[in-house]
Design an enzyme around this catalytic site. Structure first.
Site, PDB file in Angstrom:
ATOM      1  CG  HIS A  57     -26.667 -18.864   3.395  1.00 10.09           C
ATOM      2  ND1 HIS A  57     -27.329 -19.941   2.836  1.00 10.09           N
ATOM      3  CD2 HIS A  57     -27.054 -17.767   2.683  1.00 10.09           C
ATOM      4  CE1 HIS A  57     -28.083 -19.514   1.823  1.00 10.09           C
ATOM      5  NE2 HIS A  57     -27.940 -18.205   1.721  1.00 10.09           N
ATOM      6  CB  CYS A  65     -25.526 -25.307   5.491  1.00  9.01           C
ATOM      7  SG  CYS A  65     -26.848 -25.121   4.289  1.00  9.01           S
TER       8      CYS A  65
END
Length: 443
Positions: free
Chosen positions: A250, A293
């Site tokens: 992430h 991301c």
């Protein structure tokens, strides 16, 4: 000389846990080096293990060797498991039968010459759910077409204007993949289902491209930092022509999360490989691939106005930092020994592919395919396999961008709001970067 064999109780512990070990054990360079340091494995044994093409086959070969490597082999193997953060496997091997409830039936080793099951699982360093851990290599899995070889004529016609790329191995590749996050330290970071597919795909494709690949799973931010620092300091970077770093987790703009919810800044990562901090890789291409991301915005796409079905506009952001600080003949300085010393830019010869645009998060649908993995890694894998033979890496990344641009998925929690994804790359390469797969020039 090693004493004959392993103690019977230790050998039995390996036999009874062999299936679990084959599925979950990560046999990487760190583990092998630990066993070599204890004189459990010889250099030729280590090479034969790492030469295997799949995670399971490396595990089987190691487990077949260990019982023959003397009474210290079991304790050394357990210590290596702890050193490589595979604590759950260490506990599995060292727990007594009473704690385990009852003796498990022995599982016999399979001869490594026999075909292994098609289910290949790269190990998790923590226990995972059945759903996220298993995937089959079927028609819905990542493409596994062998990397197409570079033709000799192509090499001869392109090698002069390209980065040198003929060492064997081509270089070292580091893959850090965070799949499971600490629910206490990082309650907002969900498991990245499908992430385990991505790191196995990357391991396979870069192994075929003649890189020595090391995969690390589920590291804290400090663990990632330490891992990268150790990788940068490898003295054998001197003998190879390039390096690859893949970070999967992430993330936010400018950083990726460790399993403890702390951020590792990407600028620090790039700085670690610049010309000042990693002199053994000066003037050598350094490739980075970031599957994370970079913000919170979701790209839902826009309607295309009248015109061609596909646009011809570039789909990437490309910077050439190599132009900054580029000197001429007057910028050369004389060293103490009278030899010319050329000033290099602080950061050059790098290319970095990002799975998402700045400020955007990745469409969840792309990361939840537990068989194929993420869109970005899928397309990178396919394009490298089919086109690395005659396409330089910047054009490969443009092709990756183009293919991802055509994809479409559903926004999280919906079956009607469609979302798009767009990758990009940045570059400070100063020459064409061809990988020249499976070609070794004859001198």
């Amino acid at each position: 000389m090693l004493e004959c064999g392993m103690l019977e109780r230790d050998s039995r512990a390996l036999r009874t846990r062999s299936t679990i070990l084959c599925k979950q054990l990560v046999v990487d360079e760190l583990l092998i080096q630990s066993l070599q340091a204890d004189s459990i494995l010889t250099e030729s044994m280590a090479e034969s293990i790492m030469a295997e093409q799949t995670s399971q086959k490396r595990s089987w070969r190691l487990l077949l060797l260990l019982p023959k490597r003397g009474p210290r082999a079991f304790s050394s193997f357990c210590s290596a498991l702890q050193e490589t953060e595979q604590q759950h496997l260490y506990e599995l091997l060292t727990q007594s039968p009473e704690k385990d409830g009852k003796d498990a039936p022995a599982e016999t080793f399979v001869d490594s010459s026999l075909p292994l099951p098609t289910q290949e699982v790269i190990a998790a360093k923590r226990a995972r759910t059945h759903e996220s851990m298993e995937f089959s290599l079927d028609a819905d899995s990542p493409i596994n077409t062998p990397v197409l070889p570079c033709a000799p004529d192509f090499y001869l016609s392109h090698c002069q204007q390209s980065y040198r790329m003929n060492s064997s191995p081509r270089g070292f590749a580091l893959v850090i993949s965070n799949v499971t996050f600490d629910p206490c330290a990082a309650p907002d970071l969900d498991p990245r289902k499908g992430g385990e597919v991505d790191d196995e795909v990357l391991r396979k494709v870069f192994t075929e491209l003649d890189y020595l690949v090391t995969v690390h799973r589920d590291l804290t931010a400090q663990g990632m930092r330490t891992c990268i620092e150790n990788f940068c300091r490898r003295p054998d970077h001197r003998t190879v022509d390039s390096c690859v770093v893949c970070l999967l987790s992430h993330g936010v703009e400018g950083g990726i999360y460790g399993t403890d919810g702390q951020l590792l800044q990407l600028d620090w990562v790039f700085e670690s490989f610049d010309n000042a901090h990693c002199p053994l890789l000066q003037n050598k291409p350094k490739m980075f691939f970031i599957q994370a991301c970079r913000g919170e915005e979701m790209d839902c796409g826009v309607e295309q106005i009248d015109g061609p079905v596909r646009t011809c506009s570039p789909s990437c952001e490309q910077r050439d930092a190599g132009r900054e600080g580029r000197g001429d003949a007057n910028s050369r300085q004389r060293g103490d020994m009278g030899r010319p010393r050329i000033k290099l830019p602080q950061r050059s010869d790098m290319i970095c592919g990002f799975a998402s645009l700045k400020g955007q998060r990745i469409c969840t649908a792309a990361m939840r395919n537990t068989k194929r993995g993420s869109w970005f890694i899928q397309e990178l894998n396919t394009t490298l396999r089919l086109h690395a033979r005659d396409t330089h890496l910047a054009d490969i990344m443009v092709q990756v961008n183009s293919h991802i641009k055509e994809r479409e998925g559903f926004a999280p929690g919906t079956a009607h709001h469609r979302c798009k994804e767009m990758s990009e790359f940045t570059s400070s390469l100063c020459k064409d970067l061809y990988l020249f797969p499976k070609y070794q020039p004859q001198y």
